[in-house]
Design a protein around this motif. Structure first.
Motif, PDB file in Angstrom:
ATOM      1  N   VAL A 150       1.023  -1.345  -0.181  1.00 50.48           N
ATOM      2  CA  VAL A 150      -0.134   0.119  -0.085  1.00 50.48           C
ATOM      3  C   VAL A 150       0.799   1.272  -0.002  1.00 50.48           C
ATOM      4  N   PHE A 151       0.691   2.284  -0.823  1.00 56.22           N
ATOM      5  CA  PHE A 151       1.275   3.466  -0.947  1.00 56.22           C
ATOM      6  C   PHE A 151       0.820   4.339  -1.688  1.00 56.22           C
ATOM      7  N   ASP A 152       1.198   5.691  -1.698  1.00 52.57           N
ATOM      8  CA  ASP A 152       0.412   6.900  -2.128  1.00 52.57           C
ATOM      9  C   ASP A 152       1.200   7.195  -3.221  1.00 52.57           C
ATOM     10  N   ILE A 153       0.435   7.960  -4.343  1.00 51.62           N
ATOM     11  CA  ILE A 153       1.094   8.565  -5.423  1.00 51.62           C
ATOM     12  C   ILE A 153       0.354   9.829  -5.847  1.00 51.62           C
ATOM     13  N   TRP A 154       0.931  10.681  -6.554  1.00 57.68           N
ATOM     14  CA  TRP A 154       0.411  11.771  -7.057  1.00 57.68           C
ATOM     15  C   TRP A 154       0.797  12.279  -8.614  1.00 57.68           C
ATOM     16  N   SER A 155       0.159  12.902  -9.408  1.00 53.07           N
ATOM     17  CA  SER A 155       0.478  13.484 -10.686  1.00 53.07           C
ATOM     18  C   SER A 155      -0.129  14.660 -10.780  1.00 53.07           C
ATOM     19  N   GLN A 156       0.728  15.559 -11.477  1.00 56.03           N
ATOM     20  CA  GLN A 156       0.133  16.981 -11.875  1.00 56.03           C
ATOM     21  C   GLN A 156      -0.615  16.926 -13.182  1.00 56.03           C
ATOM     22  N   TYR A 157      -0.532  15.773 -13.658  1.00 59.63           N
ATOM     23  CA  TYR A 157      -1.198  15.569 -15.000  1.00 59.63           C
ATOM     24  C   TYR A 157      -2.238  14.382 -14.856  1.00 59.63           C
ATOM     25  N   ASN A 158      -3.292  14.384 -15.830  1.00 59.45           N
ATOM     26  CA  ASN A 158      -4.386  13.361 -15.859  1.00 59.45           C
ATOM     27  C   ASN A 158      -3.482  12.490 -16.615  1.00 59.45           C
ATOM     28  N   TYR A 159      -4.043  11.048 -16.450  1.00 68.43           N
ATOM     29  CA  TYR A 159      -3.547  10.096 -17.020  1.00 68.43           C
ATOM     30  C   TYR A 159      -4.582   8.788 -17.128  1.00 68.43           C
ATOM     31  N   ILE A 172      -0.688   6.640 -20.177  1.00 68.08           N
ATOM     32  CA  ILE A 172      -0.684   7.911 -21.096  1.00 68.08           C
ATOM     33  C   ILE A 172      -0.949   9.110 -20.128  1.00 68.08           C
ATOM     34  N   PHE A 173       0.122   9.981 -19.985  1.00 65.01           N
ATOM     35  CA  PHE A 173      -0.011  11.197 -19.312  1.00 65.01           C
ATOM     36  C   PHE A 173      -0.488  12.386 -19.951  1.00 65.01           C
ATOM     37  N   VAL A 174      -1.700  13.232 -19.844  1.00 63.42           N
ATOM     38  CA  VAL A 174      -1.675  14.075 -20.764  1.00 63.42           C
ATOM     39  C   VAL A 174      -2.117  15.245 -19.732  1.00 63.42           C
ATOM     40  N   PRO A 175      -1.439  16.752 -20.113  1.00 59.25           N
ATOM     41  CA  PRO A 175      -1.998  17.781 -19.351  1.00 59.25           C
ATOM     42  C   PRO A 175      -3.191  18.435 -19.821  1.00 59.25           C
ATOM     43  N   ALA A 230      -6.521  -6.918 -16.141  1.00 62.86           N
ATOM     44  CA  ALA A 230      -6.028  -6.723 -17.451  1.00 62.86           C
ATOM     45  C   ALA A 230      -6.977  -6.463 -18.508  1.00 62.86           C
ATOM     46  N   HIS A 231      -6.620  -5.688 -19.457  1.00 62.47           N
ATOM     47  CA  HIS A 231      -7.559  -5.263 -20.395  1.00 62.47           C
ATOM     48  C   HIS A 231      -8.645  -4.426 -19.863  1.00 62.47           C
ATOM     49  N   GLU A 232      -8.618  -3.795 -19.039  1.00 61.06           N
ATOM     50  CA  GLU A 232      -9.493  -2.471 -18.509  1.00 61.06           C
ATOM     51  C   GLU A 232      -8.744  -1.215 -18.416  1.00 61.06           C
ATOM     52  N   LEU A 233      -9.643  -0.275 -18.506  1.00 59.63           N
ATOM     53  CA  LEU A 233      -8.971   1.090 -18.516  1.00 59.63           C
ATOM     54  C   LEU A 233      -9.576   2.295 -17.579  1.00 59.63           C
ATOM     55  N   ILE A 234      -8.819   2.822 -17.106  1.00 56.36           N
ATOM     56  CA  ILE A 234      -9.311   4.005 -16.221  1.00 56.36           C
ATOM     57  C   ILE A 234      -8.742   5.380 -16.703  1.00 56.36           C
ATOM     58  N   PHE A 235      -9.397   6.461 -16.417  1.00 56.53           N
ATOM     59  CA  PHE A 235      -8.907   7.757 -16.553  1.00 56.53           C
ATOM     60  C   PHE A 235      -8.666   8.318 -15.090  1.00 56.53           C
ATOM     61  N   VAL A 236      -7.616   8.841 -14.766  1.00 53.22           N
ATOM     62  CA  VAL A 236      -7.097   9.376 -13.449  1.00 53.22           C
ATOM     63  C   VAL A 236      -6.989  10.881 -13.557  1.00 53.22           C
ATOM     64  N   LYS A 237      -7.701  11.504 -12.749  1.00 56.03           N
ATOM     65  CA  LYS A 237      -7.603  13.021 -12.726  1.00 56.03           C
ATOM     66  C   LYS A 237      -6.407  13.346 -12.302  1.00 56.03           C
TER      67      LYS A 237
END
Length: 282
Positions: free
Chosen positions: A35-44, A92-95, A66-73
């Motif tokens: 268990v750990f925490d992460i963050w990103s300044q970009y959507n991915y 795929i990171f996208v600003p 496997a073979h599933e997709l999520i979008f993380v804000k």
């Protein structure tokens, strides 16, 4: 707290392509903790190739197979790793700006009026078209010659158009639409979504698309107090609610409420509520 974009960007262990801040990478989880925490300044986007992993928000859990997709804000999440099978995914990171520029020329794909979901993670249905898309994208990672910048931009636009064309992605479309309505990310939305994570003020500023100085000024105009004070109060109120409604221990509370350590948490909790967390619980 680990920045996922910075951990992946330029990492020699991962196959990847980059166009400005648009990053395609074949990601393998190297974290040893369960268990750990992460963050990103970009959507991915996360398209799972093998294994499984669980993304947690404050209110919900999202297990992705496997073979599933999520979008993380853009923002922070708690991650649960499983060790039965190696986790591998296309990220795929996208600003915001790339999404905005893309959909400005395709406004017919967006809903006229639909409120953006407060959820920070959006599951995306995967049909045969999307499966074929990700297979074609993965093939580029194993070619001798890297694809051109223009081709990578086309591939990302292809993904967005596939998603926008589907009536099953209303929440995603609403979020994209919300990006067009503001020049900068909403401080209120980002703070209310991410206050339970142990992000620093400079990291919150990056999430809000502002310098630290401007972030503090804009924050005070909204909340009439400093971000540091607001974060402490919000985290304490959330910790109090968890103490009253769950059986979580102190270490779990510290992790889930964004505090730095037990001594700091105990001290500020007692200052606010007149008792230590253990005495308050009993």
């Amino acid at each position: 707290m680990q920045n996922l974009f910075e951990a992946a960007n330029g990492n020699p262990l991962f196959r990847q392509f980059k166009v400005s801040d648009l990053l395609f990478t074949e990601y393998k989880c190297l974290e040893q903790a369960s268990v750990f925490d992460i963050w990103s300044q970009y959507n991915y986007f996360v398209y799972v190739l093998s294994g499984k992993k669980q993304w947690n928000t404050r209110d919900r859990e999202y297990m992705v197979y496997a073979h599933e997709l999520i979008f993380v804000k853009k923002g922070a999440n708690i991650i649960h790793k499983f060790f039965e099978e190696q986790f591998c995914a296309l990220l795929i990171f996208v600003p915001d700006d790339f999404i905005k520029e893309m959909i400005k020329v395709r406004p017919e794909h967006l809903p006229e009026r639909q409120e953006d979901s407060s959820e920070s993670i959006l599951p995306v249905p995967v049909d045969q078209t999307l499966k074929t898309y990700f297979q074609s994208l993965l093939a580029y990672f194993y070619q001798d010659q890297a694809p051109s910048v223009s081709l990578l931009e086309v591939k990302f636009k292809e993904l967005l158009l596939n998603l926008l064309n589907s009536s099953k992605n209303q929440q995603l479309r609403a979020y994209f639409n919300s990006l067009l309505l503001t020049t900068k990310p909403s401080i209120r939305a980002i703070m209310e979504t991410n206050f339970t994570y142990n992000l620093s003020l400079p990291e919150f500023a990056r999430l809000c698309g502002r310098s630290l100085t401007v972030f503090k000024e804009d924050f005070k105009a909204i909340y009439q107090c400093s971000p540091g004070r607001w974060l402490t109060q919000k985290r304490l109120d959330y910790a109090k609610a968890l103490l009253q409604t769950t059986d979580k221990n102190i270490n779990e509370l510290i992790f889930e409420c964004g505090f730095e350590n037990a001594s700091h948490f105990t001290r500020v909790f007692k200052e606010r509520f007149g008792a230590t967390p253990l005495n308050f619980k009993s």
